[in-house]
Design a protein around this motif. Structure first.
Motif, PDB file in Angstrom:
ATOM      1  N   LYS A 309       0.830  -1.209   0.000  1.00  0.00           N
ATOM      2  CA  LYS A 309       0.000   0.000   0.000  1.00  0.00           C
ATOM      3  C   LYS A 309       0.858   1.250   0.000  1.00  0.00           C
ATOM      4  O   LYS A 309       0.581   2.234  -0.707  1.00  0.00           O
ATOM      5  CB  LYS A 309      -0.932  -0.005   1.211  1.00  0.00           C
ATOM      6  N   LEU A 310       1.971   1.245   0.841  1.00  0.00           N
ATOM      7  CA  LEU A 310       2.870   2.390   0.869  1.00  0.00           C
ATOM      8  C   LEU A 310       3.511   2.611  -0.493  1.00  0.00           C
ATOM      9  O   LEU A 310       3.635   3.751  -0.963  1.00  0.00           O
ATOM     10  CB  LEU A 310       3.950   2.169   1.941  1.00  0.00           C
ATOM     11  N   LYS A 311       3.946   1.499  -1.085  1.00  0.00           N
ATOM     12  CA  LYS A 311       4.554   1.587  -2.400  1.00  0.00           C
ATOM     13  C   LYS A 311       3.559   2.136  -3.422  1.00  0.00           C
ATOM     14  O   LYS A 311       3.892   3.002  -4.243  1.00  0.00           O
ATOM     15  CB  LYS A 311       5.053   0.213  -2.824  1.00  0.00           C
ATOM     16  N   ALA A 312       2.342   1.618  -3.342  1.00  0.00           N
ATOM     17  CA  ALA A 312       1.307   2.091  -4.264  1.00  0.00           C
ATOM     18  C   ALA A 312       0.995   3.564  -4.030  1.00  0.00           C
ATOM     19  O   ALA A 312       0.820   4.341  -4.986  1.00  0.00           O
ATOM     20  CB  ALA A 312       0.042   1.245  -4.105  1.00  0.00           C
ATOM     21  N   ASN A 313       0.958   3.960  -2.727  1.00  0.00           N
ATOM     22  CA  ASN A 313       0.696   5.372  -2.415  1.00  0.00           C
ATOM     23  C   ASN A 313       1.818   6.278  -2.915  1.00  0.00           C
ATOM     24  O   ASN A 313       1.573   7.379  -3.416  1.00  0.00           O
ATOM     25  CB  ASN A 313       0.505   5.553  -0.905  1.00  0.00           C
ATOM     26  N   GLU A 314       3.072   5.803  -2.733  1.00  0.00           N
ATOM     27  CA  GLU A 314       4.207   6.581  -3.203  1.00  0.00           C
ATOM     28  C   GLU A 314       4.171   6.722  -4.724  1.00  0.00           C
ATOM     29  O   GLU A 314       4.399   7.806  -5.271  1.00  0.00           O
ATOM     30  CB  GLU A 314       5.514   5.916  -2.758  1.00  0.00           C
ATOM     31  N   SER A 319       3.180   9.813  -9.305  1.00  0.00           N
ATOM     32  CA  SER A 319       2.405   9.928 -10.530  1.00  0.00           C
ATOM     33  C   SER A 319       1.529  11.169 -10.512  1.00  0.00           C
ATOM     34  O   SER A 319       1.412  11.894 -11.496  1.00  0.00           O
ATOM     35  CB  SER A 319       1.551   8.667 -10.710  1.00  0.00           C
ATOM     36  N   THR A 320       0.946  11.439  -9.319  1.00  0.00           N
ATOM     37  CA  THR A 320       0.086  12.614  -9.187  1.00  0.00           C
ATOM     38  C   THR A 320       0.894  13.898  -9.331  1.00  0.00           C
ATOM     39  O   THR A 320       0.473  14.856  -9.994  1.00  0.00           O
ATOM     40  CB  THR A 320      -0.635  12.581  -7.830  1.00  0.00           C
ATOM     41  N   ALA A 321       2.080  13.907  -8.663  1.00  0.00           N
ATOM     42  CA  ALA A 321       2.944  15.091  -8.767  1.00  0.00           C
ATOM     43  C   ALA A 321       3.369  15.330 -10.212  1.00  0.00           C
ATOM     44  O   ALA A 321       3.379  16.469 -10.696  1.00  0.00           O
ATOM     45  CB  ALA A 321       4.162  14.913  -7.863  1.00  0.00           C
ATOM     46  N   LYS A 322       3.746  14.225 -10.848  1.00  0.00           N
ATOM     47  CA  LYS A 322       4.153  14.341 -12.258  1.00  0.00           C
ATOM     48  C   LYS A 322       2.989  14.837 -13.102  1.00  0.00           C
ATOM     49  O   LYS A 322       3.156  15.697 -13.985  1.00  0.00           O
ATOM     50  CB  LYS A 322       4.646  12.992 -12.757  1.00  0.00           C
ATOM     51  N   SER A 323       1.830  14.280 -12.834  1.00  0.00           N
ATOM     52  CA  SER A 323       0.643  14.706 -13.584  1.00  0.00           C
ATOM     53  C   SER A 323       0.338  16.175 -13.330  1.00  0.00           C
ATOM     54  O   SER A 323       0.014  16.936 -14.260  1.00  0.00           O
ATOM     55  CB  SER A 323      -0.557  13.843 -13.206  1.00  0.00           C
TER      56      SER A 323
END
Length: 395
Positions: A309-314, A319-323
């Protein structure tokens, strides 16, 4: 080619019975056979010249209906082992949808004393009744009580002067604290007293009832039908320990469990307790180990899930920051484009205004020039008018 529809034939129940009755064919129907069994009389009603009586096996419940002529029936004695000649017949019973096998007696061959007397037959029937009711598993019953720590009473019937209670207690050893033993001293040669005591303990909800005595002969009392019959009807588990190896009595045969000596009875109670406790401890140890392994596996699984979950959140954050960065850049480019367009438009507007101002200045200058010419002409006209006026006046 089209197949023809099969023809459905309709039968009545009686027709089906007769169809099967006529199809049964065995060699014994075609000749005289000999039948041997215990003769039992029926209701005594005569039908079509025959009495409908029964033959029963000497050692089982199997029976067959026999059709006996009156003359032969007069010579046959009930409950005797009888041998007759006859031929096998069949009878269709429409009301029950069955076919009954019968024997029509033609001759009385032999009539002898039964191999078993009436008491023996009653004992056989009693053992059959016990077999039908089932021999209960005393070991499993005690084991379940020990595991669940359920209290129960054990009633042990012994002789008035017997000392076997000490033998039983000695064999119990450390397990004596678990069993609620109650010794009931009676006259073990009294059928009535034994039956009464069994009935009383059964009504007092004893979990286990045992009849125990030391070694020796004189076991006839334990072959009494009345005592065995009472033992078969007990709700409580029934055990015997009447101390004889070779002669197995009727009471032993209908008991849920039997022992040769009272000491063996005590040893049995002790073994059941110790084995159950040992199994329980081992089971608890295995259960604890299993729970530990299961918990460890669950914790590891939970940690793995959290890490995932942590990995997925990171990954989602990156991905969100990049987006967001891409969106920001796109919006920035778009705003810069809009700003450049606005600046260009503004420049064009300013250029247009400047052109208009220049045009206005030109027009003003022209107007100003035009105004100066007019005033000069006006002045010249005035002067000329004055001169002309003056000249005219002078004239």
């Amino acid at each position: 080619m089209e197949s023809e529809n099969p023809v459905i034939i309709s039968y009545s129940p009686a027709a089906v019975l007769n169809l099967f009755n006529n199809s049964i064919s065995v060699n014994q129907i075609k000749r005289i056979v000999q039948l041997k069994g215990i003769y039992l009389q029926g209701k005594g009603n005569q039908y079509s010249g025959y009495f409908y009586d029964f033959f029963r096996d000497e050692a089982s419940d199997a029976a067959i209906t026999i059709l006996v002529p009156p003359l032969i029936r007069n010579e046959m004695r009930p409950n005797k082992t009888v041998t007759v000649n006859g031929f096998v017949t069949r009878r269709v019973i429409n009301s029950s949808g069955s076919i009954q096998i019968q024997l029509t007696v033609t001759d009385l061959v032999e009539q002898t004393q039964n191999k078993y007397n009436d008491d023996d037959l009653r004992k056989i029937e009693l053992m059959q009744q016990k077999a039908v009711n089932g021999y209960r598993d005393v070991y499993s019953w005690l084991k379940e009580k020990i595991i669940n720590e359920e209290p129960f009473k054990v009633g042990i019937i012994i002789g008035k002067t017997g000392i076997i209670d000490n033998d039983i207690k000695h064999q119990l050893r450390e397990s004596i604290g678990f069993y609620d033993l109650n010794f009931h001293r009676i006259n073990l040669i009294s059928e009535e007293e034994i039956v009464t005591t069994l009935d009383r303990l059964n009504n007092e909800n004893y979990g286990v009832i045992a009849v125990s005595r030391g070694g020796g002969d004189n076991l006839d009392i334990f072959n009494r039908f009345k005592i065995a019959e009472k033992a078969v009807t007990l709700r409580s588990l029934f055990i015997t320990a009447i101390g004889h190896k070779d002669d197995v009595t009727l009471l032993q045969k209908v008991a849920d469990k039997s022992f040769i000596t009272p000491s063996e009875l005590g040893q049995f109670f002790n073994d059941v307790f110790n084995h159950t406790v040992e199994e329980l401890h081992n089971s608890k140890a295995r259960l604890i180990e299993s729970v530990k392994l299961q918990l460890s596996a669950n914790y590891e699984k939970q940690i793995d899930n959290l890490n995932e979950k942590l990995k997925a959140n990171e990954e989602l954050r990156l991905s969100t920051a990049k987006s967001l960065e891409l969106v920001y850049q796109e919006k920035l480019v778009m705003l810069n484009g809009q700003l450049a367009s606005e600046q260009k438009l503004q420049s064009e507007r300013i250029g247009l205004l400047n052109e208009q101002i220049t045009d206005y200045k030109t027009q003003v200058t022209e107007l100003s020039g035009r105004s100066s010419v007019n005033w000069t002409m006006l002045i010249i006209a005035v002067i000329l008018g004055l001169i002309i006026g003056y000249l005219l006046k002078g004239n």
